[in-house]
Design an enzyme around this catalytic site. Structure first.
Site, mmCIF file in Angstrom:
data_model
loop_
_atom_site.group_PDB
_atom_site.id
_atom_site.type_symbol
_atom_site.label_atom_id
_atom_site.label_comp_id
_atom_site.label_asym_id
_atom_site.label_seq_id
_atom_site.Cartn_x
_atom_site.Cartn_y
_atom_site.Cartn_z
ATOM 1 N N ARG A 86 0.847 -1.197 0.000
ATOM 2 C CA ARG A 86 0.000 0.000 0.000
ATOM 3 C C ARG A 86 0.880 1.245 0.000
ATOM 4 O O ARG A 86 1.988 1.239 0.509
ATOM 5 C CB ARG A 86 -0.901 0.017 1.238
ATOM 6 C CG ARG A 86 -2.108 -0.890 1.143
ATOM 7 C CD ARG A 86 -3.022 -0.738 2.346
ATOM 8 N NE ARG A 86 -2.370 -1.178 3.566
ATOM 9 C CZ ARG A 86 -1.832 -0.390 4.476
ATOM 10 N NH1 ARG A 86 -1.902 0.929 4.352
ATOM 11 N NH2 ARG A 86 -1.249 -0.892 5.534
ATOM 12 N N TYR A 216 -1.378 -3.478 -7.068
ATOM 13 C CA TYR A 216 -1.107 -4.251 -5.862
ATOM 14 C C TYR A 216 -2.188 -4.199 -4.784
ATOM 15 O O TYR A 216 -2.578 -3.117 -4.337
ATOM 16 C CB TYR A 216 0.222 -3.806 -5.235
ATOM 17 C CG TYR A 216 0.654 -4.822 -4.217
ATOM 18 C CD1 TYR A 216 1.275 -5.989 -4.616
ATOM 19 C CD2 TYR A 216 0.334 -4.668 -2.881
ATOM 20 C CE1 TYR A 216 1.586 -6.970 -3.708
ATOM 21 C CE2 TYR A 216 0.639 -5.647 -1.958
ATOM 22 C CZ TYR A 216 1.270 -6.798 -2.377
ATOM 23 O OH TYR A 216 1.563 -7.772 -1.484
ATOM 24 N N LYS A 225 -9.625 -2.327 1.571
ATOM 25 C CA LYS A 225 -9.308 -1.151 2.391
ATOM 26 C C LYS A 225 -10.123 0.059 1.951
ATOM 27 O O LYS A 225 -10.539 0.876 2.765
ATOM 28 C CB LYS A 225 -7.818 -0.835 2.308
ATOM 29 C CG LYS A 225 -6.930 -1.997 2.709
ATOM 30 C CD LYS A 225 -7.216 -2.446 4.114
ATOM 31 C CE LYS A 225 -6.472 -3.737 4.405
ATOM 32 N NZ LYS A 225 -6.437 -4.067 5.824
ATOM 33 N N HIS A 245 -10.803 -2.419 11.316
ATOM 34 C CA HIS A 245 -9.692 -3.256 10.845
ATOM 35 C C HIS A 245 -9.485 -4.375 11.862
ATOM 36 O O HIS A 245 -8.507 -4.377 12.609
ATOM 37 C CB HIS A 245 -8.444 -2.384 10.713
ATOM 38 C CG HIS A 245 -7.313 -3.023 9.958
ATOM 39 N ND1 HIS A 245 -6.017 -2.546 10.029
ATOM 40 C CD2 HIS A 245 -7.263 -4.086 9.117
ATOM 41 C CE1 HIS A 245 -5.232 -3.291 9.263
ATOM 42 N NE2 HIS A 245 -5.954 -4.227 8.706
ATOM 43 N N SER A 267 -1.537 -3.507 10.273
ATOM 44 C CA SER A 267 -1.154 -4.375 9.163
ATOM 45 C C SER A 267 0.089 -5.194 9.510
ATOM 46 O O SER A 267 1.056 -4.657 10.070
ATOM 47 C CB SER A 267 -0.866 -3.522 7.930
ATOM 48 O OG SER A 267 -2.011 -2.772 7.609
ATOM 49 N N CYS A 269 0.511 -7.417 11.780
ATOM 50 C CA CYS A 269 0.749 -7.554 13.217
ATOM 51 C C CYS A 269 0.000 -8.735 13.819
ATOM 52 O O CYS A 269 -0.184 -8.799 15.034
ATOM 53 C CB CYS A 269 0.396 -6.258 13.932
ATOM 54 S SG CYS A 269 1.580 -4.950 13.576
ATOM 55 N N ASP A 294 -9.485 -9.850 8.741
ATOM 56 C CA ASP A 294 -8.952 -8.500 8.481
ATOM 57 C C ASP A 294 -9.944 -7.377 8.767
ATOM 58 O O ASP A 294 -9.541 -6.317 9.205
ATOM 59 C CB ASP A 294 -8.487 -8.409 7.022
ATOM 60 C CG ASP A 294 -7.568 -7.214 6.751
ATOM 61 O OD1 ASP A 294 -6.604 -7.026 7.511
ATOM 62 O OD2 ASP A 294 -7.825 -6.464 5.796
ATOM 63 N N ARG A 385 1.990 -12.089 -0.631
ATOM 64 C CA ARG A 385 0.646 -12.368 -0.116
ATOM 65 C C ARG A 385 0.032 -13.600 -0.771
ATOM 66 O O ARG A 385 0.380 -13.952 -1.890
ATOM 67 C CB ARG A 385 -0.269 -11.171 -0.405
ATOM 68 C CG ARG A 385 0.148 -9.884 0.306
ATOM 69 C CD ARG A 385 -0.639 -9.664 1.566
ATOM 70 N NE ARG A 385 -0.073 -8.625 2.412
ATOM 71 C CZ ARG A 385 -0.632 -8.241 3.560
ATOM 72 N NH1 ARG A 385 -1.761 -8.782 3.973
ATOM 73 N NH2 ARG A 385 -0.061 -7.318 4.306
#
Ligand code: GTP
Ligand code: SPV
Ligand code: MN
Length: 601
Positions: A86, A216, A225, A245, A267, A269, A294, A385
């Site tokens: 991002r 991406y 998001k 989130h 993110s 974590c 998420d 990912r």
């Protein structure tokens, strides 16, 4: 240029699922007139369509076929090396006034930025195919569910959204033919994948997203998001619900008592890992199930918070994923998965740092170069990912499609902190919990471009995702609390505290069950705790640490409060609130004063 594949021409019966809603058709016409594609492909998400798009993607090198015996139905995608995460610096919230976007968002004046984006999009799809993707966020019968359309010139986006959302006919049915119905307009074009022409723009008032210049993940899968969090949080504030989130998990005791918890970690974590936790052997009979990994959308019902996962798949961090750390993720990504930016082995398998077993003697790294264990570069990008359907998860919660959502007993905040923050503690009440969320901080990760490992405040893990003024967002949290007669208890966790040797003090992953168990005990009114200045802290014997290989000193360190560190922490809270320029309510300022006062002898 990579990714910029020419137009494709599907056989009859594919790519012609034109919707009937006039508002949608008018908008598609407007974007097509601007971008001038060779043809329009109306997606329906069907198996046939998917097979056709995969075949075309293989021909055009958008996907690389993996060994179908080793990873059936799975493919590798390599993004442009300048486009691997991002881009927060190029992400904008374009509200009529700067004040509405608030102090934590990049702002652009809507008329000016629309004009600029129009110039960038003019003729951008010439010679290429424009895909129109209808999708739905949330279970089919949930009052929270939203419909979106994404126009894109990327087949990778189409293939990914089919996994990440409920795509096609089901979304069209939900929308219906009313031209005034609420739906999100998303426009995406790769342009020339140039960081200088990369903008991710949100127009909350118009329920519109325009993303250009990237291919991406969070920049281009506009459902995630952009819609589910940035636009979602704006709509949630207006409509009285919450878009967060957060992972959502279910935890069931051997006696069959079940709780759901939602956890907001920044993110990279640990959300996916926590959502898929497998309890250690000592917790025989305990079961953890995943609702989402998420994003959580929550609403009030009978004085409680109920959550749904708006997504349909996982876009998860690959490096570090192994049968040791996360067996459910490994099983989920064993088939029907799109891998992005991992390494390719000589036998057509995928590899990444932290995978089980020895590294391969030779592989092709994420950039497409030869790699051996002697190479200085990583084989897989740190933000590589997987995109995999949630149905692949052996621990998927049975109520994941329940429209009313699952009742939330606890909300957990947590970041990556090497020091200061204990393994777990509990807020005194909702307002104090909101303060914990508002002041949480975390070391930055590879999920966004920029420095990694820098501690920054990331309120509720929403710093990059709150689509409006953060002060109003905090107030929304406080207001929601006032409407709850049975609010979730609020906790803070830190899996990442380090000892003097620089190593993690806590083994994490499955062992996080020990912390989760204490949280559930607290929800049931049974777990013990000591009142500390920062909240309710377990003492070592309040945590079930049986059969865990950890020494007493490490436990003391994990649960300890260093007053000097906390003086710095409180000063950092103040500095953060001050930096927001007066948008933080008195209630939260008072929480800080009370925290400081509790540290005074
Ligand atoms: P996003 O998809 O970016 O929102 O990330 P996420 O919050 O879902 O994070 P994820 O679960 O993918 O974990 C990110 C990284 O943290 C991985 O490298 C994990 O191996 C690591 N990690 C996750 N849980 C733990 C834990 O309990 N302890 C430690 N030490 N590392 C963890
Ligand atoms: C995150 O960064 O929080 C993610 C990955 O979940 S992305 O979809 O790229 O934003
Ligand atoms: Mn995330």
């Amino acid at each position: 240029m990579k990714n910029l594949a020419p137009a494709i021409f599907p056989p009859k019966g594919i790519g012609d699922a034109k919707p009937s809603n006039r508002a949608v058709l008018d908008w598609v016409h407007e974007i097509a007139t601007l971008t001038q594609p060779e043809n329009i492909f109306w997606c329906d998400g069907s198996e046939r369509e998917n097979e056709f798009l995969i075949a075309e993607s293989l021909k055009q090198n958008v996907l690389i076929e993996l060994n179908q015996k080793k990873v059936p139905g799975s493919y590798l995608h390599r993004s442009n090396p300048n486009d691997v995460a991002r881009v927060e610096q190029f992400t904008f919230v374009c509200t009529p006034t700067k004040q509405e976007a608030g102090p934590t968002n990049n702002w652009a004046e809507p008329r000016e930025i629309y004009a600029k984006l129009r110039e960038l999009l003019r003729g951008a799809m010439r010679g290429r195919t424009m895909f129109v993707i209808p999708y739905m966020m949330g279970p089919a019968d949930s009052p929270l569910t939203k419909v979106g359309f994404e126009i894109t010139d990327s087949k990778y986006v189409v293939l990914s959204l089919r996994t990440m959302t409920r795509m096609g006919e089901i979304a069209l049915r939900r929308l219906g033919d009313d031209p005034s119905a609420e739906w999100n307009r998303g426009v995406h074009s790769l342009l020339d994948v140039n960081p200088e022409r990369r903008f991710i723009c949100h127009f909350p008032q118009d329920n519109t997203i325009i993303s250009v210049g990237s291919g991406y993940g969070g920049n281009v899968l506009l459902s995630k998001k952009c819609l589910a969090l940035r636009i979602g949080s704006y709509l949630a504030c207006k409509q009285g619900w919450m878009a967060e989130h957060m992972l959502i998990l279910g935890v069931e005791s051997p006696e069959g008592r079940k709780h759901y918890v939602a956890a907001a970690f920044p993110s990279a974590c640990g959300k996916t890992n926590f959502a898929m936790l497998i309890p250690p052997a000592h917790f025989k009979g305990w079961k953890v199930t995943s609702v989402g990994d998420d994003i959580g959308w929550m609403r009030i019902r009978d004085g409680r918070l109920y959550a749904v996962n708006p997504e349909n798949g996982y876009f998860g961090v690959v490096p570090g994923t192994s049968y040791k750390s996360n067996p459910n993720a490994m099983r989920s990504i064993a088939h029907d998965t799109i891998y992005t930016n991992v390494a390719l082995t000589d036998d057509g398998d995928v590899w990444w740092e932290g995978k089980d077993g020895d590294p391969p003697a030779h592989a092709i790294d994420w950039r497409g170069n030869d790699w051996t264990p002697q190479s200085k570069e990583k084989a897989a990008h740190p933000n590589s990912r997987f995109t995999t359907p949630m149905r692949n998860n052996p621990a998927l919660d049975p109520d994941v499609e329940k429209g009313e959502g699952v009742p939330i007993s606890a909300i957990i905040f947590g970041g990556r902190r090497s020091d200061t923050v204990p393994l777990v503690y509990q807020a005194f009440d909702w307002s104090h919990g909101v303060y914990l969320g508002a002041t949480m901080a975390s070391e930055t990760t590879a999920a966004a471009t920029g420095a990694v490992g820098r501690v920054r405040r990331d309120p509720m893990a929403m710093l990059p995702f709150c689509g409006y003024n953060i002060g109003d967002y905090f107030q929304h949290w406080l207001d929601i609390g006032k409407r709850l007669s049975n609010p979730p208890l609020i906790f803070n966790v830190n899996w990442f505290r380090k000892g003097a040797d620089g190593k993690f003090l806590w083994s994490g992953f499955g062992e996080n069950m020990r912390v989760l168990k204490w949280i559930i005990d607290r929800c049931e009114g049974s777990g013990g705790a000591l009142k500390s200045p920062i909240g309710w802290l377990p003492s070592p014997h309040d945590l079930d640490l049986a059969e865990l290989d950890i020494d007493h000193n490490a436990v003391d360190e994990l649960l300890g409060l260093d007053h000097e560190e906390w003086q710095k922490e409180i000063a950092a809270h103040k500095e953060f609130f001050d930096s927001l320029g007066g948008v933080v309510s008195e209630e939260l300022q008072r929480q800080r004063d009370q925290l400081a006062a509790r540290f005074k002898p």
